[in-house]
Scaffold this motif. Structure first.
Motif, short mmCIF file in Angstrom:
data_model
loop_
_atom_site.label_atom_id
_atom_site.label_comp_id
_atom_site.label_asym_id
_atom_site.label_seq_id
_atom_site.Cartn_x
_atom_site.Cartn_y
_atom_site.Cartn_z
N CYS A 1 -6.39 -4.48 -14.97
CA CYS A 1 -7.88 -4.92 -15.06
C CYS A 1 -8.49 -4.13 -16.23
O CYS A 1 -9.69 -4.53 -16.75
CB CYS A 1 -8.59 -4.60 -13.99
SG CYS A 1 -9.14 -2.78 -13.60
N GLY B 1 -10.54 -5.32 -11.31
CA GLY B 1 -9.86 -4.97 -9.81
C GLY B 1 -10.48 -5.79 -8.96
O GLY B 1 -11.80 -5.70 -8.62
N MET C 1 -11.39 -0.09 -9.16
CA MET C 1 -12.12 0.75 -10.17
C MET C 1 -13.29 0.56 -10.58
O MET C 1 -14.32 1.10 -10.55
CB MET C 1 -11.23 0.98 -11.43
CG MET C 1 -9.90 1.98 -10.99
SD MET C 1 -10.11 3.26 -10.12
CE MET C 1 -11.10 4.53 -11.28
N ARG D 1 -6.05 1.96 -10.36
CA ARG D 1 -5.72 1.24 -8.93
C ARG D 1 -4.90 0.17 -9.47
O ARG D 1 -4.43 -0.41 -8.27
CB ARG D 1 -6.92 0.89 -8.50
CG ARG D 1 -7.21 1.17 -7.03
CD ARG D 1 -6.69 2.01 -6.33
NE ARG D 1 -6.57 1.93 -4.86
CZ ARG D 1 -5.84 2.05 -4.16
NH1 ARG D 1 -5.04 2.87 -4.22
NH2 ARG D 1 -6.14 1.68 -2.63
N CYS D 2 -4.51 -0.31 -10.80
CA CYS D 2 -3.76 -1.33 -10.81
C CYS D 2 -2.30 -1.18 -11.25
O CYS D 2 -1.42 -1.97 -10.65
CB CYS D 2 -4.21 -2.30 -12.04
SG CYS D 2 -5.92 -2.92 -11.57
N ALA E 1 -17.13 4.33 -12.81
CA ALA E 1 -16.25 3.91 -11.81
C ALA E 1 -16.47 4.64 -10.25
O ALA E 1 -16.58 3.83 -9.49
CB ALA E 1 -14.73 3.99 -11.96
N CYS F 1 -9.80 1.34 2.34
CA CYS F 1 -10.66 1.07 1.10
C CYS F 1 -9.97 0.54 -0.03
O CYS F 1 -9.47 1.50 -0.75
CB CYS F 1 -11.77 1.80 0.91
SG CYS F 1 -12.70 2.48 2.46
N ALA F 2 -10.01 -0.67 -0.48
CA ALA F 2 -9.16 -1.20 -1.63
C ALA F 2 -9.57 -0.26 -2.70
O ALA F 2 -8.73 -0.10 -3.78
CB ALA F 2 -9.19 -2.76 -1.83
N SER F 3 -10.88 0.00 -3.06
CA SER F 3 -11.12 1.09 -4.06
C SER F 3 -10.68 0.26 -5.50
O SER F 3 -10.25 1.14 -6.26
CB SER F 3 -10.59 2.24 -3.82
OG SER F 3 -10.70 3.01 -2.69
N ARG G 1 -3.08 15.98 -1.52
CA ARG G 1 -1.98 15.13 -2.35
C ARG G 1 -2.04 16.36 -3.65
O ARG G 1 -2.90 16.85 -4.10
CB ARG G 1 -2.95 13.86 -2.84
CG ARG G 1 -1.96 13.12 -4.05
CD ARG G 1 -3.03 12.25 -4.89
NE ARG G 1 -3.77 13.28 -5.71
CZ ARG G 1 -4.96 12.93 -5.98
NH1 ARG G 1 -5.41 11.97 -5.60
NH2 ARG G 1 -5.48 13.96 -6.97
N PHE H 1 -8.26 -7.19 -5.38
CA PHE H 1 -7.25 -6.62 -4.08
C PHE H 1 -7.76 -7.35 -2.80
O PHE H 1 -7.46 -6.73 -1.81
CB PHE H 1 -7.35 -5.04 -4.23
CG PHE H 1 -7.17 -4.60 -5.60
CD1 PHE H 1 -5.91 -4.94 -6.27
CD2 PHE H 1 -7.85 -3.37 -6.07
CE1 PHE H 1 -5.66 -4.19 -7.45
CE2 PHE H 1 -7.55 -2.79 -7.37
CZ PHE H 1 -6.49 -3.06 -7.96
N TYR I 1 -7.22 -7.47 2.40
CA TYR I 1 -6.85 -6.69 1.42
C TYR I 1 -5.43 -6.76 1.19
O TYR I 1 -4.54 -6.78 1.75
CB TYR I 1 -7.03 -5.18 1.97
CG TYR I 1 -6.56 -3.89 1.16
CD1 TYR I 1 -6.42 -4.10 -0.38
CD2 TYR I 1 -5.75 -3.01 1.56
CE1 TYR I 1 -5.92 -3.04 -1.14
CE2 TYR I 1 -5.27 -1.90 0.86
CZ TYR I 1 -5.38 -1.93 -0.56
OH TYR I 1 -4.64 -1.06 -1.18
N GLU J 1 -4.46 7.74 2.37
CA GLU J 1 -5.62 6.83 2.35
C GLU J 1 -6.22 6.79 4.00
O GLU J 1 -5.27 6.09 4.67
CB GLU J 1 -5.62 5.55 1.61
CG GLU J 1 -5.52 5.69 0.30
CD GLU J 1 -5.37 4.36 -0.51
OE1 GLU J 1 -6.10 3.49 0.05
OE2 GLU J 1 -4.68 4.24 -1.18
N LEU K 1 -7.02 8.98 -3.26
CA LEU K 1 -6.15 8.06 -3.75
C LEU K 1 -4.53 8.54 -4.42
O LEU K 1 -4.86 9.69 -4.90
CB LEU K 1 -6.70 7.30 -5.00
CG LEU K 1 -8.09 6.43 -4.22
CD1 LEU K 1 -8.79 5.72 -5.24
CD2 LEU K 1 -7.43 5.08 -3.42
N GLN L 1 -0.19 1.03 -4.04
CA GLN L 1 -1.37 1.00 -3.14
C GLN L 1 -0.43 0.88 -1.74
O GLN L 1 -1.22 1.65 -0.82
CB GLN L 1 -1.93 -0.43 -3.21
CG GLN L 1 -2.90 -0.49 -4.54
CD GLN L 1 -3.96 -1.66 -4.46
OE1 GLN L 1 -3.82 -2.65 -3.90
NE2 GLN L 1 -4.63 -1.62 -5.71
N TYR M 1 -10.22 -1.43 -16.45
CA TYR M 1 -11.60 -0.87 -16.30
C TYR M 1 -11.40 0.84 -16.66
O TYR M 1 -12.23 1.25 -17.14
CB TYR M 1 -12.15 -0.98 -14.91
CG TYR M 1 -13.58 -0.63 -14.81
CD1 TYR M 1 -14.47 -1.55 -15.23
CD2 TYR M 1 -14.15 0.31 -14.18
CE1 TYR M 1 -15.87 -1.26 -15.25
CE2 TYR M 1 -15.33 0.64 -13.89
CZ TYR M 1 -16.38 -0.19 -14.48
OH TYR M 1 -17.59 0.08 -14.30
#
Lengths: 772, 159, 282
Positions: B107, A247, A195, B143-144, B41, A191-193, C185, A249, A361, A673, A693, A665, B109
């Motif tokens: 981004c 975001g 934010m 995530r970026c 988020a 899942c690209a997730s 993790r 992706f 993705y 992931e 993540l 990623q 966020y």
């Protein structure tokens, strides 16, 4: 030439000010008092016939402002679009709301509208949906069996798409090979997730009465077109705007049911309506990525030349098409990457299963092919006793081979023709950056630690999608507004495009404002995907810039009664051949025109389309060093080197950001992931406690280098930079883990994830010791 | 539906409101206190995007009810200058400037929550080593960026 | 992800709280730090009729030093306990474990008692409570009761619906301690965690995450104590663990039993290493 942050500078981003101060306007910031919240009632079954949908518990609730179900949708309403259907694809389109059958947990079944999100969720919980369960198909192996339950009985198969490619004479090459290698690679669902979860809002535009839809999307223009098609609202009565997008992706590169539903709610109930995805929903109903099984055979000579590759891909695309569901599997066409490999055959099939729809993705299939090809190179090297760098050296396409027609085509983007590159230079640079030759000593000195090094090449398509528009408006004080179709999703396109146009026109960066993601400004544009933004948007901006220069020269020629050829544009100004006029800025030109009663602002408004939408191929060589903790199974990526070639670079700061973000990623996919489903097809991960993540502590030390081989396909010589970081990383990290484990350990081919549990299980299978 | 009257000081401004008891603090701040810079988020306390300071303590706004903030002072991204101990209305704070300089956001966020938490972290630990910075960042997902630039931006402003 | 409707009470005293719990038996939930409960409310996995917010009860945020025990109230935050000199000195192992719990921001709000009674398999603090012999003070309308940790923590065990845990009592035990855990993790929720703590008189070991309830390991503890300061090999620890392993190895979506069993000696070994390296405070 004014050189304040032109092309190539590490300009700091103009986007940052509002984002750093909390003033960025995201979708949720557009909600106003009085707007209604929409909540989707989602399927709780993976595969079932709907027996009834009962709204009676909510229909008379004063909080309920409206309900929607398939039965109340407009007559003859279509289904969600898919844009990568090749000939023969079966129409497994996604319903707006499920009609008779639900095909995944999370599929929209109904919707309720209320004054706020709390009340809407209360009401949605009271909508009673009856189901008769059907047997679910939960993986491609089951799905292709002759006796498999069918998701779409009318198709008589769960295979909805097939692409076959062939180059040279692979059978002959296999017959002659000294070494045959065959491996099957499994790629888990991820899942690209982004934010910011998805979200959409429909309201009426004050003044015009048009329907105004805001969506956190990468493709506002396509969304407008599809909303018009689905709702029957004339396209000119619809305006779509993407605000700041937190975001993308690829997850936001689709037309989703919820975007249609808010508009339907606005039409039907007369209330501006919004929908904000919550994180649980994003694990159920936002597109997912990667899942496929890829069987690869390679023919290799004793000298280490790979002479043929054959691939068979089964992509698990989930329950229905979601915009580009077939692309990830079909991308197997680019399996050979940077290697000559004269003979090639492949078959890619898309299989529907009772899971959330798959879509592109970041990397869109390239991470899978990269990992598979790069593992094959390591396995061939191992079998032949060759050095891993050396076997790559022996197979790389040479720097003089471009343009190179690879003999295959990429669905939707035509023939694969590598435009430029210097693969050997990428390899040598990366070997040096990671200290490849010093690595054996470093490994020996690591004591209790077990280190592994992995190499990976990636050659990735960028661009495509069609002609790119750009327009320029001139403001009275001589500043410019660039109207671009590139939707910003965090990549900094406003900064990059301003740099490109400023450099092109010889104007300071501050003279250019960039306006994007609004169908009133760019009504017809492909959007942001396929690493196309800087290249296509940049070249389109330059094209518009050229139109502006021509208009400005013509205007000046008229005003000064001179032949056009006597007026030049130089360093952001108009200059006459004989010193008349004296250097004249755009502001000066406007003033002068006004004196003559000419509306210069209208004359200087230009727009054009950059039509040369040729796909360029970005390349990179990655190297990862990982640390394997043998007693716990924990893998940590210590060092990460990339030499990257995306042609000419407009802003190295931002390109480096893209690479590092992409690598993380890929790292997440390899180490942590996975979206898994139980035996009934219920997703097991519905939040970030279950879906793990990467965090800052998992980030490696980066060494980034660039080689610029300009693309001959566009005037700026650029190629995309958004995705190759991600695609290369899975190959390098998987190879590094395999290297750390050693050749005696049967390696689970694929992208794992290589959790501590998975790593210890692999070590156990060797039956050996695991003493640190 | 039970509602309660609450008094909260948000970014220096005193507010009174009548709120449903189940209203999350994050929703109250966004919808009734005008804190658009507070981003939600994940909604379950993992990602750190909604981090605010409640009576001098960094907290997840999505894990508190608005009624729990009754009588308290809340600081969001708008209070970053105060959290960093610098003059408000003087442009970007040192931390914001460092994030911009090191391209520590894409981004954007996750950025406001990260900045609030980092300002508070640095106020209590002005010269953190890399390990401390990583421990602090364990509560934040981005995530970026790939994180490297975030780490660099924080390292650059430590005392 | 918005909580379902509930009624909300904000009692000022423990007595008042006990009265509310008695009146709403089974339908009320206590809200302290909320770091576990609010996500459940948001996902509507918990839908109490009444939410009793105990955060305004005075005095429950104290860490008190009594003659032979440390008394910690229900509102003592994890970060507060982690930073407490008294805890570091007198309840060896607790601070070491707290440093691994969640992350600094969550620890600012999350309470020690809330974490303990959430009864999550693998939770760090359960190993500490069982190894050190913590006891809980429960209060209901009928009066006060003290229960041992093992009576509250574990499968099928929970705080009675009409009762509130007001305090946890930690025996004073200045000692050396080491804590270690592995997660999917670094920094994520623990899969297997180990506490090793030693005084001149005895050594204790407890593992969380290996079994559904934290497991106290006397055989491993004896081995480590006798070998001190040398740490026994992982193989020796693994052999000792087979004696101590009296429950089924836990398995869940995060991780299977085989990994937990295989990694437990390594986790214990590392905890023991840390203990050996720690400055003796005994």
């Amino acid at each position: 030439m004014n050189t304040a942050a032109p092309f190539g500078e590490r300009a700091r981003r103009r986007e940052d000010g509002p984002l750093l101060t909390g003033k960025g306007v995201f979708l949720a910031d557009l909600i106003r008092p009085g707007m209604a919240a929409l909540r989707v009632v989602r399927s709780t079954r993976a595969h079932a016939r709907i027996t009834h949908i009962d709204f009676s518990a909510v229909a008379n609730d004063p909080h309920c402002l409206g309900v929607l179900s398939a039965a109340t949708l407009p007559e003859g309403m279509g289904r969600l679009p898919a844009i990568d259907l090749v000939e023969g694809s079966l129409p497994a389109h996604h319903d707006i709301l499920a009609r008779e059958v639900v095909r995944y947990v999370g599929e929209p079944v109904a919707a309720v509208i209320a004054a706020d999100a709390y009340l809407a969720e209360d009401l949605a919980a009271r909508v009673a949906v009856g189901y008769d369960s059907l047997p679910p198909v939960l993986n491609v192996g089951e799905g292709i069996r002759a006796d498999a339950p069918l998701l779409y009985p009318q198709f008589a198969s769960n295979v909805v798409h097939q692409t076959i490619q062939r180059v040279g004479d692979p059978e002959a090459a296999f017959a002659r090979a000294d070494l045959l290698i065959e491996e099957t690679f499994h790629f888990q669902r991820v899942c690209a997730s982004a934010m910011e979860p998805r979200g959409a809002l429909a309201t009426l535009e004050p003044g015009t009465g048009r329907s105004l839809v805001y969506s956190s999307t990468q493709i506002p223009q396509i969304l407008r077109r599809e909303l018009a098609r689905l709702t029957g609202i004339p396209v000119e009565r619809l305006r779509v705007i993407a605000p700041q997008v937190g975001g993308g992706f690829g997850v936001k590169e689709a037309v989703y049911a919820e975007e249609v539903l808010v508009l339907l709610a606005l039409q039907r109930f007369g209330r501006p309506t919004y929908w904000l995805e919550d994180r649980q929903e994003s694990f159920l109903a936002s597109s997912q990525g990667r899942e496929e099984t890829l069987r690869v055979r390679a023919a290799v000579t004793a000298a280490g030349e790979v002479t043929a590759v054959d691939a068979d891909c089964l992509a698990d695309i989930g329950a229905a098409y979601l915009f580009l569901s077939n692309t990830p599997g079909a991308a197997v066409a680019s399996l050979r990457g940077p290697y000559r490999i004269a003979n090639f055959s492949s078959r890619a099939r898309s299989v529907v299963t009772n899971k959330t729809p798959l879509n592109v993705y970041r990397g869109a299939g390239c991470p899978q092919t990269t990992l598979a090809m790069e593992r094959m190179m390591d396995l061939a090297a191992q079998a032949l006793g060759l050095d891993r760098a050396e076997i790559r050296r022996r197979n790389l396409i040479g720097p003089d081979a471009f343009p190179l027609d690879r003999g295959v085509s990429y669905p939707g983007c035509g023939r694969v023709i590598f435009d430029s590159g210097n693969f050997p230079a990428l390899l040598e640079s990366t070997l040096e950056a990671i200290d490849y030759h010093g690595f054996p000593a470093r490994r020996a000195a690591a004591g209790e630690r077990t280190l592994g090094l992995g190499l990976s090449f990636v050659v990735e398509m960028s661009g495509g999608g069609g002609a790119e528009p750009a327009g320029i408006r001139v403001l009275p004080e001589g500043r410019l507004q660039l109207l671009s179709g590139i939707t910003p999703i965090g990549q900094g396109s406003a900064t990059t495009l301003a740099q490109i146009l400023a450099g092109h026109l010889g104007l300071p960066l501050t003279a250019i404002e960039v306006l994007t993601a609004d169908t009133d400004q760019s009504p017809d544009a492909p959007g942001t995907f396929a690493s196309r933004g800087a290249t296509l948007g940049g070249n389109a901006a330059c094209l518009a810039g050229d139109l502006l220069i021509r208009e400005a020269r013509q205007l000046a020629a008229t005003l000064y009664e001179l032949p056009l050829e006597d007026i030049r544009w130089q360093n952001g100004e108009l200059i006459g051949r004989a010193g008349v006029p004296e250097p004249l800025s755009l502001a000066g030109l406007i003033t002068k025109a006004q004196e003559h009663g000419i509306d210069a602002l209208r004359r200087l408004q230009v727009s054009g389309r950059y039509e040369r939408d040729a796909v360029s191929w970005t390349s990179a060589c990655h190297a990862a060093i990982v640390d394997l903790e043998r007693d716990t199974g924990i893998i940590r990526v210590l060092d990460y080197a990339v030499t990257h070639d995306c042609g000419r670079i407009a802003n190295p700061l931002l390109v480096d950001g893209q690479i590092m973000g992409g690598v993380l990623q890929g790292l997440g996919q390899c180490l942590f992931e996975a979206q898994r489903f139980d035996e009934r097809g219920v997703p097991l991960t519905q939040g970030f406690m279950d879906y793990v993540l990467p965090t800052a502590a998992t980030a490696p030390r980066f060494i980034l280098r660039h080689i610029e081989t300009p693309s001959p396909l566009n005037p700026l010589g650029m190629k995309g930079a958004g995705e190759a970081g991600c695609s290369g990383a899975v190959g390098a990290i998987a190879n590094a883990i395999a290297d750390a484990l050693g050749p005696q350990v049967p390696f689970l081919n694929g992208s794992g994830p290589f959790t501590p549990e998975c790593v210890l299980a692999m070590l156990r299978r060797r039956g050996g010791h695991h003493e640190a | 539906m039970q509602c309660l009257d609450i008094r909260v000081i948000v970014d220096g401004k005193a507010l009174t409101a009548t709120v449903p008891v189940r209203l999350l603090l994050s929703d109250f701040l966004r919808e009734q206190a005008g804190c658009g810079g507070l981003h939600v988020a994940c909604g379950h306390g993992v990602c750190g995007a909604c981090t605010v300071v409640l009576d001098d303590v960094p907290v997840r706004a999505c894990l508190l009810l608005a009624v729990q903030a009754d009588g308290a002072a809340v600081q969001t991204i708008a209070s970053l200058p105060q959290l960093e101990g610098c003059e408000p209305e003087r442009g970007l704070t040192p931390l914001q400037q460092s994030f911009r300089r090191y391209h520590a956001l894409q981004c954007g966020y996750c950025t406001p929550g990260l900045l609030v938490a980092t300002a508070k972290f640095l106020a209590g630990c002005p010269s953190p080593d890399r390990a401390r910075i990583l421990e602090h960042l364990n509560g934040h997902l981005c995530r970026c960026s790939g994180y490297a630039n975030i780490i660099a931006a924080i390292e650059a402003v430590r005392a | 992800m918005k909580p379902a409707p509930f009624a909300y009470a904000r009692p000022r005293t423990v007595l008042e709280t006990a009265g509310l719990l008695a009146k709403h038996t089974g339908a009320a939930r206590l809200l302290a730090g909320g770091q576990s409960l609010v996500p459940l409310l948001a996902r509507r996995l918990a839908c109490p009729v009444l939410l009793v917010d105990i955060n305004r009860i005075a005095g429950l945020d104290a860490i008190e030093v009594l003659p032979d025990q440390i008394r910690m109230g229900a509102l003592v935050r994890q970060q507060q306990a982690l930073c407490s000199e008294v805890i570091r000195r007198e309840v060896a192992g607790l601070a070491e474990a707290l440093a691994w719990v969640a992350n600094p921001v969550i620890r600012q709000r999350g309470t020690v008692i809330g974490n303990l009674i959430a009864n999550t398999p693998g939770a760090e603090l359960t190993a500490v409570a069982l190894a050190l012999g913590a006891r809980f003070v429960l209060r209901c309308a009928a009066g006060e009761q003290i229960l041992a940790a093992e009576e509250l923590i574990g499968p099928g065990r929970s705080v009675p619906a009409q009762a509130m845990v007001t305090h946890v009592l930690w025996p004073r035990r200045p000692a050396q301690a080491g804590f270690f855990e592995v997660a999917r993790r670094d920094g994520h929720a623990p899969v297997v965690a180990a506490l090793v703590t030693r005084t001149a008189r005895d050594c204790r070991v407890a593992l969380s995450g290996l079994t559904r309830t934290a497991l106290v390991c006397p055989t491993m503890a004896r081995l480590i104590g006798e070998g001190y300061p040398r740490v026994p090999s992982r193989e020796a620890l693994a052999a000792a663990l087979t004696v101590d392993l009296t429950q089924t190895v836990h398995t869940d979506g995060a991780c299977g039993a085989q990994y937990r069993l295989q990694v437990a000696p390594a986790v214990s070994w590392r905890a023991a290493q840390r203990m050996s390296l720690s400055r003796a405070t005994a």
